[in-house]
Design a protein around this motif. Structure first.
Motif, PDB file in Angstrom:
ATOM      1  N   LYS A  75      10.726  48.061  75.496  1.00  0.00           N
ATOM      2  CA  LYS A  75      11.685  46.947  75.448  1.00  0.00           C
ATOM      3  C   LYS A  75      11.023  45.640  75.019  1.00  0.00           C
ATOM      4  O   LYS A  75      11.393  44.558  75.476  1.00  0.00           O
ATOM      5  CB  LYS A  75      12.399  46.783  76.788  1.00  0.00           C
ATOM      6  N   THR A  76      10.048  45.763  74.137  1.00  0.00           N
ATOM      7  CA  THR A  76       9.380  44.562  73.615  1.00  0.00           C
ATOM      8  C   THR A  76       9.823  44.237  72.199  1.00  0.00           C
ATOM      9  O   THR A  76       9.501  43.165  71.679  1.00  0.00           O
ATOM     10  CB  THR A  76       7.854  44.738  73.610  1.00  0.00           C
ATOM     11  N   ASN A  77      10.541  45.158  71.568  1.00  0.00           N
ATOM     12  CA  ASN A  77      11.011  44.956  70.199  1.00  0.00           C
ATOM     13  C   ASN A  77      12.396  45.575  70.020  1.00  0.00           C
ATOM     14  O   ASN A  77      12.680  46.644  70.579  1.00  0.00           O
ATOM     15  CB  ASN A  77      10.072  45.608  69.188  1.00  0.00           C
ATOM     16  N   ILE A  78      13.209  44.897  69.231  1.00  0.00           N
ATOM     17  CA  ILE A  78      14.417  45.547  68.738  1.00  0.00           C
ATOM     18  C   ILE A  78      14.308  45.632  67.228  1.00  0.00           C
ATOM     19  O   ILE A  78      13.550  44.867  66.601  1.00  0.00           O
ATOM     20  CB  ILE A  78      15.729  44.842  69.164  1.00  0.00           C
ATOM     21  N   TYR A  79      15.045  46.560  66.678  1.00  0.00           N
ATOM     22  CA  TYR A  79      14.964  46.834  65.245  1.00  0.00           C
ATOM     23  C   TYR A  79      16.360  46.860  64.646  1.00  0.00           C
ATOM     24  O   TYR A  79      17.349  47.148  65.326  1.00  0.00           O
ATOM     25  CB  TYR A  79      14.286  48.186  65.008  1.00  0.00           C
ATOM     26  N   LEU A  80      16.417  46.569  63.368  1.00  0.00           N
ATOM     27  CA  LEU A  80      17.642  46.772  62.613  1.00  0.00           C
ATOM     28  C   LEU A  80      17.268  47.561  61.365  1.00  0.00           C
ATOM     29  O   LEU A  80      16.536  47.061  60.501  1.00  0.00           O
ATOM     30  CB  LEU A  80      18.314  45.448  62.229  1.00  0.00           C
ATOM     31  N   HIS A  81      17.734  48.792  61.312  1.00  0.00           N
ATOM     32  CA  HIS A  81      17.454  49.663  60.178  1.00  0.00           C
ATOM     33  C   HIS A  81      18.583  49.465  59.164  1.00  0.00           C
ATOM     34  O   HIS A  81      19.751  49.717  59.481  1.00  0.00           O
ATOM     35  CB  HIS A  81      17.378  51.113  60.638  1.00  0.00           C
ATOM     36  N   LEU A  82      18.204  49.022  57.969  1.00  0.00           N
ATOM     37  CA  LEU A  82      19.165  48.706  56.916  1.00  0.00           C
ATOM     38  C   LEU A  82      19.094  49.781  55.843  1.00  0.00           C
ATOM     39  O   LEU A  82      18.041  49.971  55.225  1.00  0.00           O
ATOM     40  CB  LEU A  82      18.858  47.347  56.288  1.00  0.00           C
ATOM     41  N   ASN A  83      20.182  50.475  55.624  1.00  0.00           N
ATOM     42  CA  ASN A  83      20.225  51.529  54.610  1.00  0.00           C
ATOM     43  C   ASN A  83      21.306  51.213  53.577  1.00  0.00           C
ATOM     44  O   ASN A  83      22.270  50.502  53.872  1.00  0.00           O
ATOM     45  CB  ASN A  83      20.520  52.880  55.254  1.00  0.00           C
ATOM     46  N   GLY A  84      21.133  51.754  52.385  1.00  0.00           N
ATOM     47  CA  GLY A  84      22.128  51.543  51.341  1.00  0.00           C
ATOM     48  C   GLY A  84      22.365  50.078  51.027  1.00  0.00           C
ATOM     49  O   GLY A  84      23.499  49.644  50.866  1.00  0.00           O
ATOM     50  N   LEU A  85      21.279  49.315  50.931  1.00  0.00           N
ATOM     51  CA  LEU A  85      21.419  47.872  50.756  1.00  0.00           C
ATOM     52  C   LEU A  85      22.061  47.531  49.418  1.00  0.00           C
ATOM     53  O   LEU A  85      21.794  48.181  48.392  1.00  0.00           O
ATOM     54  CB  LEU A  85      20.057  47.204  50.879  1.00  0.00           C
ATOM     55  N   GLN A  86      22.905  46.510  49.447  1.00  0.00           N
ATOM     56  CA  GLN A  86      23.593  46.018  48.269  1.00  0.00           C
ATOM     57  C   GLN A  86      23.257  44.543  48.068  1.00  0.00           C
ATOM     58  O   GLN A  86      22.779  43.870  49.000  1.00  0.00           O
ATOM     59  CB  GLN A  86      25.097  46.196  48.427  1.00  0.00           C
ATOM     60  N   VAL A  87      23.536  44.051  46.882  1.00  0.00           N
ATOM     61  CA  VAL A  87      23.226  42.655  46.571  1.00  0.00           C
ATOM     62  C   VAL A  87      23.873  41.713  47.583  1.00  0.00           C
ATOM     63  O   VAL A  87      23.272  40.714  47.988  1.00  0.00           O
ATOM     64  CB  VAL A  87      23.675  42.314  45.135  1.00  0.00           C
ATOM     65  N   GLU A  88      25.059  42.049  48.028  1.00  0.00           N
ATOM     66  CA  GLU A  88      25.775  41.190  48.982  1.00  0.00           C
ATOM     67  C   GLU A  88      25.159  41.198  50.370  1.00  0.00           C
ATOM     68  O   GLU A  88      25.578  40.427  51.237  1.00  0.00           O
ATOM     69  CB  GLU A  88      27.256  41.581  49.053  1.00  0.00           C
ATOM     70  N   ASP A  89      24.166  42.042  50.615  1.00  0.00           N
ATOM     71  CA  ASP A  89      23.445  42.034  51.888  1.00  0.00           C
ATOM     72  C   ASP A  89      22.328  40.988  51.893  1.00  0.00           C
ATOM     73  O   ASP A  89      21.670  40.790  52.918  1.00  0.00           O
ATOM     74  CB  ASP A  89      22.844  43.414  52.176  1.00  0.00           C
ATOM     75  N   THR A  90      22.104  40.341  50.762  1.00  0.00           N
ATOM     76  CA  THR A  90      21.087  39.288  50.682  1.00  0.00           C
ATOM     77  C   THR A  90      21.437  38.155  51.631  1.00  0.00           C
ATOM     78  O   THR A  90      22.538  37.606  51.577  1.00  0.00           O
ATOM     79  CB  THR A  90      20.975  38.758  49.244  1.00  0.00           C
ATOM     80  N   ALA A  91      20.515  37.837  52.531  1.00  0.00           N
ATOM     81  CA  ALA A  91      20.772  36.814  53.552  1.00  0.00           C
ATOM     82  C   ALA A  91      19.515  36.602  54.378  1.00  0.00           C
ATOM     83  O   ALA A  91      18.550  37.359  54.277  1.00  0.00           O
ATOM     84  CB  ALA A  91      21.910  37.246  54.473  1.00  0.00           C
ATOM     85  N   MET A  92      19.551  35.562  55.206  1.00  0.00           N
ATOM     86  CA  MET A  92      18.557  35.401  56.257  1.00  0.00           C
ATOM     87  C   MET A  92      19.074  36.171  57.468  1.00  0.00           C
ATOM     88  O   MET A  92      20.242  36.015  57.849  1.00  0.00           O
ATOM     89  CB  MET A  92      18.382  33.922  56.598  1.00  0.00           C
ATOM     90  N   TYR A  93      18.222  36.999  58.035  1.00  0.00           N
ATOM     91  CA  TYR A  93      18.593  37.828  59.173  1.00  0.00           C
ATOM     92  C   TYR A  93      17.940  37.284  60.438  1.00  0.00           C
ATOM     93  O   TYR A  93      16.735  36.991  60.440  1.00  0.00           O
ATOM     94  CB  TYR A  93      18.176  39.277  58.930  1.00  0.00           C
TER      95      TYR A  93
END
Length: 125
Positions: A75-93
């Motif tokens: 419980k020291t890290n959380i993750y976000l696995h991003l698959n099938g990325l598209q141009v519209e996913d461009t952002a600050m996360y």
């Protein structure tokens, strides 16, 4: 004191994948909720996924099936696995935290009191 630091962003081609990580320092002994948001230039901050401290995930309809939120056993890290990325996913996360329960809606930005500095994801066609 709550501290959140994101990493793992970068540039990827359309259709590619990335895994974002957020190092989490949060006082134990209280219920808490962790979440991922993103913000593209000129747009409002958008909720993507949340995770309770008992490991129950919730997703925004726009990313369900493409993005996965998870936490390591320590419980020291959380993750976000991003698959099938598209141009519209461009952002600050961003990762975010709040004490007590996760809000009913994934996109409740104002419910979260603690934020990391963010990590940039850029998707090119």
């Amino acid at each position: 004191q709550v501290q959140l630091v994101e990493s793992g962003g970068g540039s990827v081609q359309s259709g590619g994948s990335l895994t974002l990580s957020c190092a989490v320092s949060i006082p134990r002994g209280r219920r808490y909720c962790l979440a991922w948001f993103r913000q593209a230039p000129g747009k409002e901050r958008e909720g993507l996924a949340s995770l309770t401290d008992y490991n129950q995930p919730k997703y925004a309809p726009s990313v369900k099936g493409r993005f996965t939120i998870s936490e390591n056993n320590a419980k020291t890290n959380i993750y976000l696995h991003l698959n099938g990325l598209q141009v519209e996913d461009t952002a600050m996360y961003y990762c975010a935290a709040k004490f007590e329960y996760c809000p009913a809606g994934v996109g409740e930005v104002d419910a979260y009191g603690f934020w990391g500095p963010g990590t940039q994801v850029t998707v090119s066609s």
